[in-house]
Motif scaffolding. Structure first.
Motif, PDB file in Angstrom:
ATOM      1  N   SER A  29       0.679   5.605  -0.566  1.00 55.69           N
ATOM      2  CA  SER A  29      -0.007   6.915  -0.804  1.00 55.69           C
ATOM      3  C   SER A  29       0.274   7.563  -2.047  1.00 55.69           C
ATOM      4  O   SER A  29       1.478   7.305  -2.587  1.00 55.69           O
ATOM      5  N   THR A  40       5.686   8.150  -3.277  1.00 53.72           N
ATOM      6  CA  THR A  40       7.111   8.417  -2.597  1.00 53.72           C
ATOM      7  C   THR A  40       7.283   7.545  -1.534  1.00 53.72           C
ATOM      8  O   THR A  40       6.331   6.989  -0.878  1.00 53.72           O
ATOM      9  N   ALA A  66       0.978  -1.144  -0.057  1.00 53.37           N
ATOM     10  CA  ALA A  66      -0.013   0.037   0.065  1.00 53.37           C
ATOM     11  C   ALA A  66       0.838   1.257   0.074  1.00 53.37           C
ATOM     12  O   ALA A  66       1.949   1.435   0.844  1.00 53.37           O
ATOM     13  N   GLU A 119      -1.024   4.396   9.097  1.00 55.40           N
ATOM     14  CA  GLU A 119      -0.477   3.517   7.758  1.00 55.40           C
ATOM     15  C   GLU A 119      -0.171   2.190   8.553  1.00 55.40           C
ATOM     16  O   GLU A 119       0.891   1.885   8.389  1.00 55.40           O
ATOM     17  N   GLY A 126      11.304  -3.110   2.767  1.00 56.93           N
ATOM     18  CA  GLY A 126      11.105  -4.634   2.735  1.00 56.93           C
ATOM     19  C   GLY A 126      11.088  -5.313   1.515  1.00 56.93           C
ATOM     20  O   GLY A 126      11.475  -4.827   0.520  1.00 56.93           O
ATOM     21  N   ASN A 127      10.043  -6.358   1.466  1.00 56.19           N
ATOM     22  CA  ASN A 127      10.025  -7.245   0.275  1.00 56.19           C
ATOM     23  C   ASN A 127       9.528  -6.341  -1.038  1.00 56.19           C
ATOM     24  O   ASN A 127      10.438  -6.571  -2.009  1.00 56.19           O
ATOM     25  N   VAL A 128       8.701  -5.943  -0.907  1.00 58.32           N
ATOM     26  CA  VAL A 128       8.194  -5.075  -2.112  1.00 58.32           C
ATOM     27  C   VAL A 128       8.857  -3.901  -2.484  1.00 58.32           C
ATOM     28  O   VAL A 128       9.419  -3.485  -3.601  1.00 58.32           O
ATOM     29  N   THR A 129       9.238  -3.056  -1.554  1.00 54.39           N
ATOM     30  CA  THR A 129       9.760  -1.549  -1.734  1.00 54.39           C
ATOM     31  C   THR A 129      11.090  -1.709  -1.976  1.00 54.39           C
ATOM     32  O   THR A 129      11.586  -1.083  -2.757  1.00 54.39           O
ATOM     33  N   ARG A 174       9.772   4.801   0.979  1.00 48.63           N
ATOM     34  CA  ARG A 174      10.635   4.345   1.459  1.00 48.63           C
ATOM     35  C   ARG A 174      10.920   2.914   1.218  1.00 48.63           C
ATOM     36  O   ARG A 174       9.971   2.009   1.363  1.00 48.63           O
TER      37      ARG A 174
END
Ligand SMILES: Cc1cc2nc3c(=O)[nH]c(=O)nc-3n(C[C@H](O)[C@H](O)[C@H](O)COP(=O)(O)OP(=O)(O)OC[C@H]3O[C@@H](n4cnc5c(N)ncnc54)[C@H](O)[C@@H]3O)c2cc1C
Length: 289
Positions: free
Chosen positions: A72, A86, A70, A248, A91-94, A88
């Motif tokens: 924003s 934007t 998820a 969040e 983890g896995n996806v980001t 940060r």
């Protein structure tokens, strides 16, 4: 009495919300160490035209083989060409989004969620109070209020980051100030380059002269920061139905089934992320809820 949670989406989701739309990364803007803005353009021209969102809403970004996160929407809701996120890298996806380059393609589902109270707050002052990676959903609100400047009173942004290097969107502050947005910035720890305020975000309230009778407080960031922002707002007698927070919380299923993002009877994924404090007040101070 019916308690208003936050405005439901007035925005248009192109078609089946379970199917991702594919979007090309047109630009990547580094914002701070481990944080970058990805500017996306939908491949399908019909989706590009039909996709709208409201400030405060989020998309699920999909990396095949890694899953979804998820995120924003941090861009101008009235810019139909590009959608900004934007991110940060945590983890896995980001962390896999961090490996993408301009020209790569990513899946997008959305927009989802409740929005900031842009209609209800017309004619009022808006005090935005944010920290860390809570800034992106409020940047889209800043753009919105700049486009509709005559509809709002004062717009003030109280923003904090850990260090001066962690401040996001710094290249835009001058343009925002020229458009009549007041910006007050603080950092937790200064360095040799910093001559500004040091301390946590809620202390900026002590430098802010505000009229609680005509102000809305909108906040997003670490939950501990949100708690203290709410205390400061209530201490100045801002009514609970004019304090809005975007939570969040760790979201998994997105369908209100798994309970990862639950707070009292609400699920951030289907009732939020933006809530009025009036709705959350009975549950907010209960530990481990
Ligand atoms: C409505 C909403 C909007 C969001 N908007 C943004 C945004 O604009 N930019 C952004 O960078 N992030 C945003 N987030 C947070 C983002 O969704 C999470 O960081 C997400 O888990 C990242 O996915 P991942 O697979 O990279 O990390 P994961 O592999 O899922 O998790 C990495 C680590 O972070 C922890 N974690 C995951 N999510 C959260 C959370 N929400 N709070 C605290 N700890 C968490 C996990 O427990 C784990 O330790 C938002 C979250 C929500 C619910």
């Amino acid at each position: 009495m019916t308690i208003q949670l936050a405005p439901q989406s007035l925005a248009v989701t192109p078609s089946n919300p379970m199917n991702p739309y594919w979007a090309e990364i047109k630009a990547i803007q580094p914002e701070a160490p481990g944080v970058a803005t990805y500017w996306l353009q939908f491949l399908d021209p019909a989706v590009r035209q039909g996709y709208t969102f409201l400030p405060g809403q989020f998309n699920m970004l999909y990396m095949p083989g890694y899953g979804e996160a998820a995120l924003s929407i941090s861009s101008d809701p009235e810019n139909r060409g590009l959608v900004g996120h934007t991110v940060r890298h945590v983890g896995n996806v980001t962390n896999n989004i961090a490996r993408l380059r301009v020209g790569d393609v990513i899946g997008v589902r959305g927009p989802f969620g409740t929005a900031w109270p842009i209609l209800e707050a017309k004619g009022s002052d808006i005090i935005i109070s944010t920290g860390g990676i809570g800034f992106p959903p409020l940047r889209s609100l800043i753009y919105y209020t700049m486009n509709h400047r005559q509809d709002y009173g004062r717009i003030a942004v109280l923003y904090g980051a850990r260090t001066p290097r962690d401040l996001q969107f710094t290249s835009e502050y001058e343009a925002w100030e020229k458009a009549g947005v007041e910006i007050m910035v603080t950092v937790d720890r200064s360095d040799e380059t910093w001559t500004g305020q040091v301390g946590v975000v809620p202390i900026l309230f002590y430098r802010l002269k505000m009229d609680p009778r005509k102000s809305y407080i909108l906040t997003c960031g670490p939950e501990i920061m949100i708690r203290f922002v709410v205390y400061e707002a209530l201490a100045r007698r801002v009514p609970a139905n004019r304090i809005f927070l975007s939570l969040e919380r760790n979201m998994k299923c997105g369908l209100g089934q798994c309970g990862h993002c639950q707070i009292g009877p609400y699920f951030v994924c289907k009732d939020g992320p933006v809530f009025s404090y009036e709705a959350l007040e009975p549950y907010y101070n209960v530990e481990e809820l």
